[in-house]
Design a protein around this motif. Structure first.
Motif, short mmCIF file in Angstrom:
data_model
loop_
_atom_site.label_atom_id
_atom_site.label_comp_id
_atom_site.label_asym_id
_atom_site.label_seq_id
_atom_site.Cartn_x
_atom_site.Cartn_y
_atom_site.Cartn_z
N THR A 186 -1.42 9.23 7.88
CA THR A 186 -1.97 7.91 8.17
C THR A 186 -3.32 7.74 7.50
O THR A 186 -3.62 6.69 6.93
CB THR A 186 -2.09 7.72 9.70
N ALA A 238 -2.79 7.25 3.82
CA ALA A 238 -2.26 5.90 3.54
C ALA A 238 -3.38 4.87 3.65
O ALA A 238 -3.50 3.97 2.83
CB ALA A 238 -1.13 5.57 4.49
N ALA A 239 -4.25 5.05 4.68
CA ALA A 239 -5.35 4.10 4.87
C ALA A 239 -6.35 4.18 3.72
O ALA A 239 -7.03 3.21 3.41
CB ALA A 239 -6.04 4.37 6.20
N ALA A 240 -6.41 5.35 3.10
CA ALA A 240 -7.32 5.51 1.96
C ALA A 240 -6.66 5.06 0.66
O ALA A 240 -7.25 5.16 -0.41
CB ALA A 240 -7.76 6.96 1.85
N GLY A 241 -5.41 4.59 0.76
CA GLY A 241 -4.70 4.10 -0.42
C GLY A 241 -4.13 5.20 -1.29
O GLY A 241 -3.79 5.00 -2.45
N ASP A 274 0.94 6.54 -0.90
CA ASP A 274 1.37 5.54 0.06
C ASP A 274 2.79 5.72 0.57
O ASP A 274 3.20 5.07 1.50
CB ASP A 274 1.21 4.14 -0.52
N GLY A 275 3.53 6.62 -0.04
CA GLY A 275 4.83 6.94 0.50
C GLY A 275 5.91 5.91 0.24
O GLY A 275 7.06 6.12 0.53
#
Lengths: 40, 662
Positions: free
Chosen positions: A23, A26-29, A32-33
């Motif tokens: 997470t 992902a929040a850091a870009g 992103d999966g």
């Protein structure tokens, strides 16, 4: 506590750590999966 | 240090296809302009040396208008690091005059340059023959005819680049300004086109032969105001109908496979916590998600086919009429189209939009498009609660419902975009110009690779983020255990075992009892307590605490919901656990008063919520990056979540009034 419970505890801890890491990334870009194979 | 060669050219001339062929990479390609919006690097082994090949976004001019074009100009002029050692310019042989305008600017940079003449087959179909030797003589740089999609001419191209790097010679263009106000003067532009025609005069041969008759004829219908729009609706209807009919047998097969594997995996384990975790977290949760792989594969098969044949650009052209009324242009439609696969590349594709306000508006509505992660949610709800009715023997109600939900995001995005444009005081929509690529047969390799990558990605998601969330949700639902409930159910179990029922009847009764016990334990677990605390917020949507918790757990990534619903409902399903299919468990789920939990009204409200809610951290992160401010990501999250709640509540209340909650 039997061995099964220890294994379950370990799996849950790993799942929490993995979820937090994923997470945060992902929040850091990063990673992103969703589209790591495309040209973007 | 390897030499750096930049791969440049107009949009949609095959740069990334050539880049993939030369470097062995698998970057995404598509038969419409604007697929590549950032630069990528790859290693290319050419005779005698190794070069670093840089794939750049397509550009029409060095006088940049949009962020992706600015990236090309800055890179080639050495404004962000050293200039490349050489240029590999790729031009579309079927449209050389237009491509040569940019070539004239690139040659004026004075870098060693090699020209790759791509799509000679399309040019031949158009009745156009370009002579590479004559062109080489006119331009004074090596010119190689290639067909990037088939790998033709690549060895000769490698040889030409190797020779150029060995004995670099600055290319000589028309010697006109390439930046500053002089570059965009009408006189300068006229001179560049005149130079382009002059270079081509002896190298081009036209016959009356083809003139793209088939493509033109197809476009007369497919881009027609009325027929084109009807064709678009028909094509989309067929796509969604096929997603249903084609993937159902595959999904049933997948379901059997997962159930069989789950059964064999769990059989040797003694009863206990570990078995519970594997059964309810791994098999019931992540296993329920894997069942949807065939549907994802079929969806991407169609997306890849439509992209590669050249139809996507036509749909952007068709949508321009509607979009311009709302202050956007067809230029916004391409990023929105990309968002139907995933909003992350969709938001990034807004780099092709020069107007800042239009770009921001498009970026903020892109996450409303139904990405592939929403497909499993729609499918499972539709399969469970929308009747399998066929009209006129062919039109499937379920396929229509799926099409409506896929269109919902776009329909909602239009008024929101209009409001945002009003807020930004953005004025009229900028003029939209798009080059319609030639229709071509989709490249089988490109299509299959896209299908494989997306299916793999989906399985990887199921095995990573979805699995981790289902394990956490399982743990929250499994603890603490109530001794009183355990003792009560142990007594009931004893009563059944001592009864005079047949062994089969006893086994069934015990299975139901165990599921009931899991349900009772879950009620008072941490998950149950949290669920009951948030339940009032979601009550107007017709949801109970279990659905509410599944929706909340899906805020990091919406596809997680299937795994969480599987963990919550599959484990408490009183039915025979032969099948992992979630729809059965959802149909059997009951409220405390014994009434079915799910009905058409609840299913519709859940689908509306998932269609409109911002449940994707990756998308919010990319909005922050592309807009340059966290505020826009926070705004997107807030407006989408509020909108989703209101729309889902309205859907439930209206559907309930119409009798859908029975």
């Amino acid at each position: 506590m039997n061995i099964q419970n220890w294994i379950v505890g370990l799996i849950v801890v790993v799942a929490i750590l993995y979820f937090v890491r994923k997470t945060r990334r992902a929040a850091a870009g990063k990673g992103d999966g969703h589209c790591n194979k495309c040209s973007h | 240090m390897p030499k750096v060669v930049a791969l440049v050219g107009n949009p949609n001339v095959g740069k990334t296809t050539l880049f993939n062929a030369l470097t062995g990479q698998n970057l995404r390609t598509g038969n419409y302009p604007g697929v590549t919006v950032t630069r990528s690097a790859g290693s290319w082994a050419i005779p005698g040396t190794k070069v670093q090949l840089i794939d750049l976004p397509g550009s029409y001019s060095l006088a940049a208008h949009s962020p992706d074009e600015a990236l090309v100009t800055q890179f080639l002029q050495g404004q962000k690091g050293p200039r490349p050692d050489a240029l590999l310019v790729i031009v579309d042989a079927s449209n050389p005059e237009r491509n040569f305008y940019f070539l004239s600017q690139l040659m004026d940079l004075g870098l060693p340059t090699v020209l790759a003449l791509n799509m000679v087959d399309v040019a031949a179909d158009k009745g156009l023959r370009v002579d590479p030797a004559a062109l080489q003589k006119a331009l004074g740089i090596p010119v190689i005819a290639i067909q990037a999609s088939r790998g033709d001419g690549l060895a000769a191209l490698a040889q030409a680049v190797a020779e150029t790097l060995l004995a670099p010679q600055a290319a000589v263009g028309p010697g006109l300004p390439i930046d500053g106000p002089g570059a965009t003067e009408p006189d300068c532009i006229r001179k560049r086109y005149a130079w382009s025609r002059q270079q081509l005069v002896n190298a081009i041969e036209r016959s009356q032969k083809g003139a793209m008759k088939l493509s033109d004829r197809a476009d007369r219908i497919l881009t027609h105001r009325v027929w084109g729009s009807l064709a678009l609706i028909l094509i989309m209807g067929l796509v969604f109908q096929s997603i249903y009919t084609w993937s159902q047998p595959l999904m049933d097969g997948m379901d059997k496979l997962v159930s069989w594997l789950g059964g064999h995996l769990l059989a040797p384990l003694p009863p206990g916590l570990l078995k519970e975790l594997l059964a309810d977290g791994l098999v019931a949760g992540a296993g329920a998600v894997v069942v949807f792989v065939p549907q994802i594969a079929v969806l991407f098969l169609f997306i890849a086919l439509l992209e590669d044949c050249g139809y996507m650009a036509r749909s952007a052209f068709l949508m321009d009429r509607l979009f311009s009324k709302l202050g956007l242009s067809g230029r916004s439609f391409i990023p929105l189209l990309s968002s139907f696969a995933c909003a992350v590349p969709g938001v990034m594709a807004t780099r092709t939009i020069a107007d800042r306000k239009e770009r921001l508006t498009t970026m903020l509505v892109a996450p409303l498009m139904s990405c592939s992660a929403r497909l499993p949610v729609y499918t499972v709800m539709i399969a469970a609660f929308i009747p399998a009715v066929r009209y006129y023997g062919i039109v499937d109600l379920r396929a229509i419902t799926l099409l409506i939900f896929y269109s919902l995001g776009l329909i909602v995005a239009l008024p929101i975009a209009w409001l945002l444009r009003k807020y930004f005081q953005a004025g009229v929509a900028p003029l939209f110009l798009i080059e319609l690529p030639s229709y071509k047969w989709p490249n089988l390799r490109t299509v299959l690779r896209r299908v494989w990558e997306q299916s793999y990605e989906f399985i990887a998601q199921a095995g990573t983020i979805i699995l981790s969330v289902t394990v956490i949700v399982w743990a929250l639902g499994a603890f603490p255990k109530s001794d009183a409930i355990s003792a009560d159910f142990a007594r009931q179990r004893q009563t059944i075992e001592q009864s005079k029922q047949t062994p089969e009847a006893q086994a069934t009764a015990i299975r139901i009892l165990e599921a009931d016990e899991r349900g009772a334990q879950m009620q008072q677990s941490y998950l149950g307590r949290m669920g009951h605390a948030v339940e009032p917020v979601f009550q107007p949507l017709g949801w109970d605490w279990r659905i509410s918790m599944a929706a909340i757990a899906s805020f990091p990534a919406r596809e997680v919901v299937i795994g969480v619903l599987g963990t919550i409902f599959n484990s408490t399903n009183t039915d025979d656990a032969e099948s992992m299919q979630l729809r059965g468990s959802l149909q059997n789920a009951r409220r405390a008063d014994g009434k079915p939990l799910f009905n058409i009204a609840v299913a519709l409200s859940l689908m509306v919520f998932f269609a409109l809610c911002a449940q994707c951290i990756s998308t919010l992160a990319v909005i922050k990056r592309e807009s340059g401010h966290w505020g826009w990501a926070a705004f997107t999250f807030t407006y989408m979540t509020v909108l989703a709640w209101i729309a889902a509540a309205a859907t439930y209340q209206i559907a309930a009034l119409l009798g859908g909650a029975g």
